[in-house]
Scaffold this motif. Structure first.
Motif, short mmCIF file in Angstrom:
data_model
loop_
_atom_site.label_atom_id
_atom_site.label_comp_id
_atom_site.label_asym_id
_atom_site.label_seq_id
_atom_site.Cartn_x
_atom_site.Cartn_y
_atom_site.Cartn_z
N UNK A 505 33.95 101.11 -6.94
CA UNK A 505 33.25 102.39 -7.14
C UNK A 505 31.92 102.19 -7.85
N UNK A 506 30.88 102.70 -7.24
CA UNK A 506 29.53 102.60 -7.81
C UNK A 506 29.48 103.24 -9.19
N UNK A 507 29.08 102.47 -10.21
CA UNK A 507 28.99 103.00 -11.56
C UNK A 507 30.29 102.97 -12.33
N UNK A 508 31.32 102.35 -11.74
CA UNK A 508 32.60 102.26 -12.42
C UNK A 508 33.32 103.59 -12.49
N UNK A 509 34.44 103.60 -13.19
CA UNK A 509 35.22 104.83 -13.30
C UNK A 509 36.19 104.76 -14.46
N UNK A 510 36.88 105.87 -14.70
CA UNK A 510 37.79 105.95 -15.83
C UNK A 510 39.19 106.35 -15.37
N UNK A 539 34.06 113.22 -1.08
CA UNK A 539 34.29 114.65 -1.34
C UNK A 539 32.96 115.40 -1.41
N UNK A 540 32.05 114.84 -2.17
CA UNK A 540 30.76 115.50 -2.40
C UNK A 540 29.95 115.63 -1.11
N UNK A 541 29.87 114.55 -0.34
CA UNK A 541 29.06 114.59 0.89
C UNK A 541 29.59 115.61 1.88
N UNK A 542 30.91 115.70 2.00
CA UNK A 542 31.48 116.69 2.92
C UNK A 542 31.16 118.10 2.46
N UNK A 543 31.25 118.34 1.16
CA UNK A 543 30.94 119.67 0.64
C UNK A 543 29.48 120.02 0.88
N UNK A 555 26.09 118.38 -6.14
CA UNK A 555 25.58 117.01 -6.05
C UNK A 555 25.63 116.28 -7.39
N UNK A 556 26.01 115.00 -7.34
CA UNK A 556 25.94 114.09 -8.48
C UNK A 556 25.19 112.84 -8.03
N UNK A 557 24.29 112.37 -8.87
CA UNK A 557 23.54 111.16 -8.53
C UNK A 557 24.38 109.90 -8.69
N UNK A 558 25.26 109.90 -9.69
CA UNK A 558 26.06 108.71 -9.95
C UNK A 558 27.29 109.08 -10.76
N UNK A 559 28.14 108.09 -11.03
CA UNK A 559 29.39 108.33 -11.75
C UNK A 559 29.13 108.76 -13.20
#
Length: 734
Positions: A505-510, A539-543, A555-559
């Motif tokens: 995942x780009x930018x990591x995750x929690x 999810x975001x792109x479909x929305x 829209x979110x630019x990154x994680x």
């Protein structure tokens, strides 16, 4: 410890052999595998191992569950030609399907087509967006798995569902710990473990209710080892005298690895579903012997008097019959609990997988409150989580009745999120996962977005589930690999979205662990699979394609941007916005919740609950069947033999008394049946309460009836009354 080295003569997990086998299965990409192990947060159980270490004790922590999951994260690409004709794939097991490799490209299959063909992301999104715009929000639903999913992905999925106008979103905690969430919230005001794993080490008593941690959270056995070294007593309340809790060989402790360690001091072999009767009997003993903490009850709780009246009204005959143990054994437990100055109650699926799962949890809370073991050191209530995404999934709002932790779906909180999001979410609670399948069966769903999971293997009555899936005009399956539910015939269209793992995942995750610790798992450098993408981006792109005029609101630019918004949307998670590197973590609420007996309830007091006895009697000539897990992760099977029991997955676990009464012996074939279906397996004599039998899940779902759910949270009841006969006799009668 045993005087016999290496567990000779015992049924035991061969940990070193299993580690070598798992390592061999990960041989293809050793450097990528090593980077994931060294730097990533485990995507297995919700223990929360960061790299090879955790926050509970020193030393390296690694288990075969994690190693067995690694190939899913490191395997190569599937050859898409294999999907051109699904007929050949339907005969394959789920394990065989996984081993085909990772999904590399978006794929589509229309009704009448033999299989799937590759399409572009742009075409896939545009097609799905048209279908979403063409239907109404009440006919759109999302299900999000716990399979390695990050908090960021859960949060975006939650926001996307509401952006598209629906509260029909749920996650895999529904058939897992939803009774714990409901029961704890109703009684103590929090829906998570009140203590930390570190509290295990040094407590006087740990009680496992319906929980088999050696099989499902094996690293915890090291915690338990050090707890035993400090004098902790262990009690197990369970129909099965689990061998792994009786004796276990902790591989990273030389003495234990060589001779084994005896863990359980006492087993209380109750009937399946007999927990409330057992706990009420124990509570009655505590009251009659004046072993309750009157001061804590008076200052910090409400509702104790009606509970006192209720348990006094239940006869010992009733309690003994339903619990399956004697009044004297209940007294043994009560005395053990009374003599402990500190105690921790741990429970899992054996408590929650009932039509009265919420009441089971509330009964455990009653027992904890009676002696004030909440809100102080080395004490607590812990619903131990089996999957790394379960705790965070619901808290991020990927559920039908809350926008996020602490914000139930209603007008007041819709107004709050409208200010944050720029659009107002719907205000009526949505459908649960169980409700989605029923709606699909009744043709009330047009689009179902399934991010992971496999309803065919996790919900009762698989053929009913199959028919329901076949009646949905558009199914979107977002996953790493091919699953059997993807191969179900389309009503109109099926789309496959290839996802990336948490490590890609780009930018990591929690993720959020059982003990409420929020961990950062960094992006791991290495190969990437085809055109797979981060789950939150999908999810975001479909929305954005579905409602392009409002795309800027979703829209979110990154994680990192997602984490910043989570901190605003869900104040309990403030601090998540600061997580950005390996080892970064924080524990919301601190080491313990409800410190000092102060509960986040309207009056600041915890609430006792009156627990009537459920109808759980076993009719003459029948057995109470429950489903168990072994050598697996959720429905992902990792081996045919449960090494802790020596049982094969097709085996029927029963007591020696029941086998004798049926006229069968170990390894004889029997037929289990009820009015729903039948199951053929071989007898495996096990240390289980007579009149109770177990078979493995998900294979046992053919005997589990749909529609039998806990009315408070829609948890399916994974137990059934069955008849058992020797296979030869059953064949002759047929």
């Amino acid at each position: 410890m045993s005087s016999v080295p290496f567990g000779l003569g015992f049924t035991k997990p061969h940990n070193y052999r299993e580690v070598l086998r798992s390592a061999w299965n990960n041989k293809r990409r050793p450097f990528f595998t090593w980077r994931i192990l060294r730097d990533g947060v485990c995507d297995g159980c919700a223990l929360g191992t960061t790299g090879l270490r955790d926050f509970t004790m020193e030393g390296i922590h690694l288990c075969t569950v994690r190693l067995d999951l690694l190939p899913l994260n490191t395997m190569g690409s599937l050859r898409t030609r294999r999907l051109e004709d699904v007929k050949a794939l339907r005969s394959k097991s789920s394990q065989d399907l996984r081993e085909l490799g990772r999904l590399p490209y978006p794929m589509i299959r229309h009704r009448g087509n033999r299989g799937f063909r590759r399409i572009s992301w742009d075409d896939a999104f545009q097609f799905a967006a048209r279908q979403i715009r063409a239907t109404s929000p009440d006919r759109l639903a999302f299900f999000i798995t716990s399979r390695g999913m990050t908090n960021e992905s859960y949060y975006v999925a939650n926001k996307v569902a509401r952006f598209l106008g629906t509260n029909h979103i749920d996650n895999s905690s529904r058939p897992c710990h939803s009774p714990s969430t409901t029961g704890l919230k109703d009684t103590i005001g929090v829906a998570a473990s009140t203590c930390s794993y570190s509290d295990w080490i040094g407590t006087d008593l740990i009680v496992f209710f319906g929980s088999d941690v050696p099989n499902n959270q094996p690293v915890t056995m090291k915690y338990l080892y050090y707890a035993k070294k400090q004098g902790t007593k262990v009690a197990v309340v369970n129909p099965m005298q689990e061998p792994g809790l009786e004796r276990y060989w902790v591989p990273s402790v030389p003495g234990s690895a060589l001779f084994g360690t005896r863990f359980a001091d006492e087993f209380f072999a109750i009937h399946t579903g007999g927990d409330i009767a057992f706990i009420n009997g124990v509570l009655r003993h505590l009251i009659e012997n004046r072993w309750v903490d009157d001061d804590f009850i008076e200052k910090h709780t409400t509702g104790f008097y009606p509970v006192r009246v209720e348990v006094a009204s239940q006869t010992w005959e009733q309690l003994e019959r339903q619990a399956g143990v004697s009044k004297d054994r209940m007294l043994d437990f009560a005395r053990m609990y009374h003599e402990a100055k500190s105690a921790i109650f741990v429970w899992s699926m054996g408590i929650t997988h009932h039509r009265f799962g919420v009441d089971n949890v509330k009964a455990i809370v009653n027992l904890g409150l009676a002696r004030g073991i909440v809100g102080r050191e080395k004490c607590g209530l812990m619903p131990i989580r089996g999957h790394s995404g379960v705790q965070g999934g619901s808290e991020m709002g990927a559920q039908p009745a809350a926008y996020g932790l602490g914000f139930p779906v209603d007008d007041e909180h819709a107004d709050r999120f409208a200010k944050l999001w720029g659009f107002r979410p719907p205000t009526m609670p949505g459908m649960t996962a169980v409700g989605m399948i029923d709606a699909a069966h009744e043709r009330r769903l047009d689009v179902l977005y399934l991010a992971g999971g496999n309803f065919l293997e996790t919900l009762p009555e698989p053929e009913y589930v199959r028919t329901a899936l076949e009646r949905i005009p558009l199914r979107i399956h977002q996953d790493l690999v091919v699953t059997s539910q993807m191969l179900v015939e389309p009503e109109e269209t099926v789309l496959l979205f290839p996802a990336q793992t948490r490590y890609e995942q780009r930018g990591g995750g929690t993720e959020t662990s059982t003990e409420r610790r929020v961990y950062f798992s960094p992006e791991i450098p290495g190969r990437r699979i085809g055109e797979s993408r981060p789950e939150w981006e999908l999810f975001m792109d479909l929305a954005e394609r579905s409602l392009p005029d409002s795309a800027h609101l979703i829209h979110f630019d990154d994680a990192a941007a997602i984490r910043r918004e989570i901190a605003k949307a869900i104040p309990t998670y403030q601090g998540i916005e600061k997580l950005s590197a390996k080892g970064d973590a924080f524990q919301y609420g601190g080491p313990r919740l409800c410190e000092g007996g102060v509960f986040p309830m309207p009056d600041g007091r915890a609430r006792f609950s009156v627990m009537a006895l459920p109808d759980a009697d076993i009719p003459a000539g029948q057995f109470l069947l429950s489903t168990r897990r072994g050598k697996q992760f959720n429905s992902m099977i990792h081996g045919e033999v449960d090494l802790l029991l020596g049982a094969r997955r097709s085996d029927v676990l029963m007591s020696v008394e029941d086998a004798k009464e049926l006229g069968v012996a170990d390894r004889d074939e029997v037929l289990i049946s009820n009015d729903l279906g039948s199951y053929r397996g071989r007898v495996h004599i096990a240390p289980i309460r007579p009149r109770n039998v177990q078979i493995y899940w998900p294979e046992g779902n053919v005997l589990i009836r749909r529609g039998v759910v806990d009315p408070q949270c829609e948890m399916p009841d994974y137990n059934a009354l069955v008849r058992i006969a020797p296979a030869a006799t059953a064949q002759g009668n047929a």
